[in-house]
Scaffold this active site. Structure first.
Site, PDB file in Angstrom:
ATOM      1  N   HIS A  14       0.884  -1.068   0.201  1.00 23.09           N
ATOM      2  CA  HIS A  14       0.157   0.152  -0.102  1.00 23.09           C
ATOM      3  C   HIS A  14       0.846   1.115  -0.018  1.00 23.09           C
ATOM      4  O   HIS A  14       1.496   1.607   0.908  1.00 23.09           O
ATOM      5  CB  HIS A  14      -0.864  -0.056   1.192  1.00 23.09           C
ATOM      6  CG  HIS A  14      -1.917   1.178   1.169  1.00 23.09           C
ATOM      7  ND1 HIS A  14      -3.288   1.051   1.393  1.00 23.09           N
ATOM      8  CD2 HIS A  14      -1.544   2.539   1.077  1.00 23.09           C
ATOM      9  CE1 HIS A  14      -3.711   2.344   1.733  1.00 23.09           C
ATOM     10  NE2 HIS A  14      -2.814   3.225   1.235  1.00 23.09           N
ATOM     11  N   HIS A  16       1.539   5.261  -1.720  1.00 23.78           N
ATOM     12  CA  HIS A  16       1.262   6.448  -2.770  1.00 23.78           C
ATOM     13  C   HIS A  16       2.510   6.965  -3.189  1.00 23.78           C
ATOM     14  O   HIS A  16       3.416   7.552  -2.557  1.00 23.78           O
ATOM     15  CB  HIS A  16       0.458   7.571  -1.614  1.00 23.78           C
ATOM     16  CG  HIS A  16      -0.510   7.149  -1.189  1.00 23.78           C
ATOM     17  ND1 HIS A  16      -1.731   7.147  -1.780  1.00 23.78           N
ATOM     18  CD2 HIS A  16      -0.896   6.454   0.149  1.00 23.78           C
ATOM     19  CE1 HIS A  16      -2.695   6.580  -0.839  1.00 23.78           C
ATOM     20  NE2 HIS A  16      -2.106   6.179   0.068  1.00 23.78           N
ATOM     21  N   ARG A  18       2.341   9.240  -6.001  1.00 23.81           N
ATOM     22  CA  ARG A  18       2.026  10.455  -6.601  1.00 23.81           C
ATOM     23  C   ARG A  18       2.210  10.394  -7.994  1.00 23.81           C
ATOM     24  O   ARG A  18       2.644   9.565  -8.716  1.00 23.81           O
ATOM     25  CB  ARG A  18       2.538  11.678  -6.033  1.00 23.81           C
ATOM     26  CG  ARG A  18       2.592  11.691  -4.452  1.00 23.81           C
ATOM     27  CD  ARG A  18       1.013  11.541  -4.144  1.00 23.81           C
ATOM     28  NE  ARG A  18       0.931  11.696  -2.466  1.00 23.81           N
ATOM     29  CZ  ARG A  18      -0.012  11.148  -1.772  1.00 23.81           C
ATOM     30  NH1 ARG A  18      -1.056  10.607  -2.169  1.00 23.81           N
ATOM     31  NH2 ARG A  18      -0.204  11.576  -0.458  1.00 23.81           N
ATOM     32  N   ASN A  42      -4.949   7.104  -6.169  1.00 28.34           N
ATOM     33  CA  ASN A  42      -5.822   8.293  -5.693  1.00 28.34           C
ATOM     34  C   ASN A  42      -4.977   9.561  -6.418  1.00 28.34           C
ATOM     35  O   ASN A  42      -4.740  10.299  -5.597  1.00 28.34           O
ATOM     36  CB  ASN A  42      -6.125   8.534  -4.387  1.00 28.34           C
ATOM     37  CG  ASN A  42      -4.642   8.555  -3.461  1.00 28.34           C
ATOM     38  OD1 ASN A  42      -3.764   7.877  -4.007  1.00 28.34           O
ATOM     39  ND2 ASN A  42      -5.003   9.066  -2.356  1.00 28.34           N
ATOM     40  N   LYS A 100      -9.447  -0.652  -5.959  1.00 31.22           N
ATOM     41  CA  LYS A 100      -9.302   0.045  -4.438  1.00 31.22           C
ATOM     42  C   LYS A 100     -10.628   0.754  -4.233  1.00 31.22           C
ATOM     43  O   LYS A 100     -11.081   1.598  -5.079  1.00 31.22           O
ATOM     44  CB  LYS A 100      -8.164   1.169  -4.511  1.00 31.22           C
ATOM     45  CG  LYS A 100      -8.286   1.955  -3.075  1.00 31.22           C
ATOM     46  CD  LYS A 100      -7.662   1.143  -1.832  1.00 31.22           C
ATOM     47  CE  LYS A 100      -7.581   2.036  -0.554  1.00 31.22           C
ATOM     48  NZ  LYS A 100      -6.550   2.625  -0.256  1.00 31.22           N
ATOM     49  N   HIS A 137     -10.529   1.316   1.861  1.00 39.51           N
ATOM     50  CA  HIS A 137     -10.199   2.160   2.845  1.00 39.51           C
ATOM     51  C   HIS A 137     -11.473   2.154   3.831  1.00 39.51           C
ATOM     52  O   HIS A 137     -12.541   2.580   3.582  1.00 39.51           O
ATOM     53  CB  HIS A 137     -10.102   3.540   2.328  1.00 39.51           C
ATOM     54  CG  HIS A 137      -9.595   4.675   3.442  1.00 39.51           C
ATOM     55  ND1 HIS A 137      -8.477   5.308   3.458  1.00 39.51           N
ATOM     56  CD2 HIS A 137     -10.698   5.107   4.275  1.00 39.51           C
ATOM     57  CE1 HIS A 137      -8.371   6.062   4.453  1.00 39.51           C
ATOM     58  NE2 HIS A 137      -9.639   6.036   4.929  1.00 39.51           N
ATOM     59  N   HIS A 175      -4.450  -0.513   5.988  1.00 44.66           N
ATOM     60  CA  HIS A 175      -4.069   0.124   7.184  1.00 44.66           C
ATOM     61  C   HIS A 175      -5.095   0.121   8.385  1.00 44.66           C
ATOM     62  O   HIS A 175      -5.553   1.039   8.825  1.00 44.66           O
ATOM     63  CB  HIS A 175      -3.920   1.644   6.742  1.00 44.66           C
ATOM     64  CG  HIS A 175      -4.852   2.240   5.785  1.00 44.66           C
ATOM     65  ND1 HIS A 175      -6.229   2.038   6.208  1.00 44.66           N
ATOM     66  CD2 HIS A 175      -4.818   3.086   4.834  1.00 44.66           C
ATOM     67  CE1 HIS A 175      -6.998   2.880   5.024  1.00 44.66           C
ATOM     68  NE2 HIS A 175      -5.877   3.453   4.220  1.00 44.66           N
ATOM     69  N   LEU A 220      -4.487   9.379   7.661  1.00 44.04           N
ATOM     70  CA  LEU A 220      -5.946   8.667   7.996  1.00 44.04           C
ATOM     71  C   LEU A 220      -5.701   7.257   7.401  1.00 44.04           C
ATOM     72  O   LEU A 220      -5.141   6.774   6.473  1.00 44.04           O
ATOM     73  CB  LEU A 220      -7.103   9.261   7.147  1.00 44.04           C
ATOM     74  CG  LEU A 220      -7.340  10.695   7.339  1.00 44.04           C
ATOM     75  CD1 LEU A 220      -8.185  11.524   6.258  1.00 44.04           C
ATOM     76  CD2 LEU A 220      -8.251  10.485   8.756  1.00 44.04           C
ATOM     77  N   ASP A 248       1.364   2.697   3.358  1.00 47.20           N
ATOM     78  CA  ASP A 248       0.736   3.711   3.251  1.00 47.20           C
ATOM     79  C   ASP A 248       1.565   5.027   3.391  1.00 47.20           C
ATOM     80  O   ASP A 248       0.936   6.154   3.709  1.00 47.20           O
ATOM     81  CB  ASP A 248      -0.746   3.768   4.362  1.00 47.20           C
ATOM     82  CG  ASP A 248      -1.505   4.963   3.974  1.00 47.20           C
ATOM     83  OD1 ASP A 248      -1.562   5.306   2.653  1.00 47.20           O
ATOM     84  OD2 ASP A 248      -2.319   5.381   4.905  1.00 47.20           O
ATOM     85  N   HIS A 252       3.139  14.446   1.249  1.00 48.92           N
ATOM     86  CA  HIS A 252       2.576  15.830   0.914  1.00 48.92           C
ATOM     87  C   HIS A 252       3.710  16.710   1.252  1.00 48.92           C
ATOM     88  O   HIS A 252       4.411  16.618   2.022  1.00 48.92           O
ATOM     89  CB  HIS A 252       1.337  16.052   1.879  1.00 48.92           C
ATOM     90  CG  HIS A 252       0.418  15.117   1.607  1.00 48.92           C
ATOM     91  ND1 HIS A 252      -0.836  15.506   0.584  1.00 48.92           N
ATOM     92  CD2 HIS A 252      -0.360  14.113   2.331  1.00 48.92           C
ATOM     93  CE1 HIS A 252      -1.725  14.409   0.766  1.00 48.92           C
ATOM     94  NE2 HIS A 252      -1.395  13.572   1.798  1.00 48.92           N
ATOM     95  N   ALA A 264      -3.545  14.750   5.341  1.00 53.60           N
ATOM     96  CA  ALA A 264      -3.446  13.553   6.007  1.00 53.60           C
ATOM     97  C   ALA A 264      -2.421  12.684   5.239  1.00 53.60           C
ATOM     98  O   ALA A 264      -2.530  12.500   3.928  1.00 53.60           O
ATOM     99  CB  ALA A 264      -4.490  12.869   6.105  1.00 53.60           C
TER     100      ALA A 264
HETATM  101  C1  NCD Z   1      -3.425   9.030   1.926  1.00 61.45           C
HETATM  102  C2  NCD Z   1      -3.069  10.259   0.866  1.00 61.45           C
HETATM  103  O1  NCD Z   1      -2.628  11.213   1.237  1.00 61.45           O
HETATM  104  O2  NCD Z   1      -3.176   9.980  -0.270  1.00 61.45           O
HETATM  105  N1  NCD Z   1      -3.405   9.674   3.350  1.00 61.45           N
HETATM  106  C3  NCD Z   1      -3.184   9.208   4.448  1.00 61.45           C
HETATM  107  O3  NCD Z   1      -3.435   9.852   5.427  1.00 61.45           O
HETATM  108  N2  NCD Z   1      -3.063   7.783   4.549  1.00 61.45           N
HETATM  109  C4  NCD Z   1      -4.791   8.493   1.299  1.00 61.45           C
HETATM  110  C5  NCD Z   1      -5.071   7.268   2.395  1.00 61.45           C
HETATM  111  O4  NCD Z   1      -4.419   6.169   2.109  1.00 61.45           O
HETATM  112  O5  NCD Z   1      -6.025   7.530   2.971  1.00 61.45           O
HETATM  113 ZN    ZN Z   2      -3.306   5.203   1.447  1.00 65.34          ZN
END
Ligand code: NCD
Ligand code: ZN
Length: 356
Positions: A14, A16, A18, A42, A100, A137, A175, A220, A248, A252, A264
């Site tokens: 899992h 991200h 980007r 996402n 997802k 999620h 998560h 989150l 996860d 950011h 988050a």
């Molecule tokens: C994730 C994100 O920033 O894309 N944020 C997070 O707090 N985990 C999205 C997610 O997996 O909930």
């Molecule tokens: Zn995530």
């Protein structure tokens, strides 16, 4: 005492990554330690079709450092307009590993997610027949439900009824952050697994909120009470096949984290393996790190264990040259700094740097 631990290259199931400049900045941090990652869809706009996934995978491969031993596994973002045949074809062709489900509004970039589960029921039924896993999620978005209760309520109101309607659907509760989530996955049979992040193994909600708010600990699902963190540690270190690593890691920019309404997500990729070794050692469970990070997830997704290996070394890190692994700090991106997750203590382990 064990001083070195060599394991197969782990899987981050899992992640991200980007896109664009951020992708180029964060991808090397995952590729350095991990053999594969399940890449979350996402983006803005999200990765919804098989063709979107192919294009995104190409952008990831193009951004990989030369010689990297890393394979991105793709996911599709389920919307109320998703076409079942596109999903099934992309899965059968090996383009996507899973789909997802984001309840609309549950988290970052989830606006295109599902508002009414009834509208995706036919797609889910088709995925059940075809054996396509659904990564969830698991938080309700009902504003009446307290944010600390959203996972437990989701299990009761949404997940359990869904699995009763479609008992053959293969599900990953992503998560997991609560004792309720751990218990549900443990009791759920072979068709369900749960991912656990590194940061939820070291954070409780006091770390986030007591003595000052820590924006870099906000993610989150939000970190819960200590009793829940303990349940997660017990689950991860048990070696049970139904639990595996999904960091996860969710980068950011600092400008987006340190704002009146901050985003988050914890950017943990550079330190995730060091944190895990630290936590597993403290539980006397270093021997089960391989199950959690390298074997259980691969088995769930029907993949071979990675052939490459990494070595974790006990002790402070010497001679680290490039920014992040290696401990907290920031990574410079073309759009501004990005802070690496700092657990607030020095992990007793680090991943040995190789030249590869
Ligand atoms: C994730 C994100 O920033 O894309 N944020 C997070 O707090 N985990 C999205 C997610 O997996 O909930
Ligand atoms: Zn995530």
């Amino acid at each position: 005492m064990t001083e070195r631990l060599t394991i197969p290259r782990p899987d981050d199931l899992h992640l991200h990554l980007r896109d664009g400049a951020m992708l180029a900045s964060v991808l090397p941090e995952s590729a350095r330690h991990f053999g594969r990652a399940l890449v979350m869809p996402n983006l803005v706009p999200p990765v919804v079709t098989g063709a979107d996934a192919v294009a995104y995978r190409e952008r990831i491969l193009a951004a990989l450092p030369a010689g990297a031993d890393f394979r991105p596994l793709m996911t599709l973002y389920l919307t109320e307009a998703t076409e079942a045949e596109d999903v099934v074809a992309a899965h059968a062709a090996g383009i996507v590993q899973a789909v997802k489900l984001y309840p609309a509004g549950a988290t970052t970039n989830s606006a295109s997610g599902v508002r009414d589960l009834a509208r995706v029921e036919a797609v889910l039924a088709r995925m059940t027949e075809a054996g396509v896993p659904l990564c969830i999620h698991g938080e309700v978005t009902d504003p009446e439900v307290d944010i600390f209760d959203r996972e437990a309520v989701f299990i009761e109101r949404v997940l359990e009824p869904l699995r009763r309607r479609l008992p053959g659907l293969r599900v990953v509760l992503e998560h997991v952050t609560t004792a309720e989530g751990v218990a549900y996955v443990q009791g759920g049979g072979a068709g369900i697994a749960g991912t656990i992040t590194a940061h939820h193994l070291v954070l409780n909600r006091n770390h986030l909120l007591a003595g000052g708010i820590r924006p870099h600990y906000y993610c989150l699902p939000v970190a819960k009470r200590e009793v829940h963190r303990r349940a997660l540690v017990a689950a991860a270190t048990s070696g049970a096949a139904c639990f595996f690593l999904g960091t996860d890691s969710a980068p950011h920019l600092d400008a987006a984290k340190l704002a009146p309404c901050g985003c988050a997500g914890c950017f943990t990729a550079p330190v995730a393996m060091a944190l895990l070794a630290h936590v597993f050692e403290a539980e006397g469970a270093l021997g089960r790190l391989e199950a959690f990070a390298c074997r259980n997830g691969a088995a769930f997704y029907g993949l071979p264990v990675n052939a490459g290996r990494i070595t974790l070394v006990r002790g402070a890190q010497h001679g680290a040259q490039h920014g992040a692994q290696r401990g907290p700090g920031t990574i410079a991106t073309p759009d501004g700094p990005l802070t690496v997750f700092d657990p607030g203590f020095a992990p007793l382990w680090h991943v040995e740097e190789t030249d590869a």
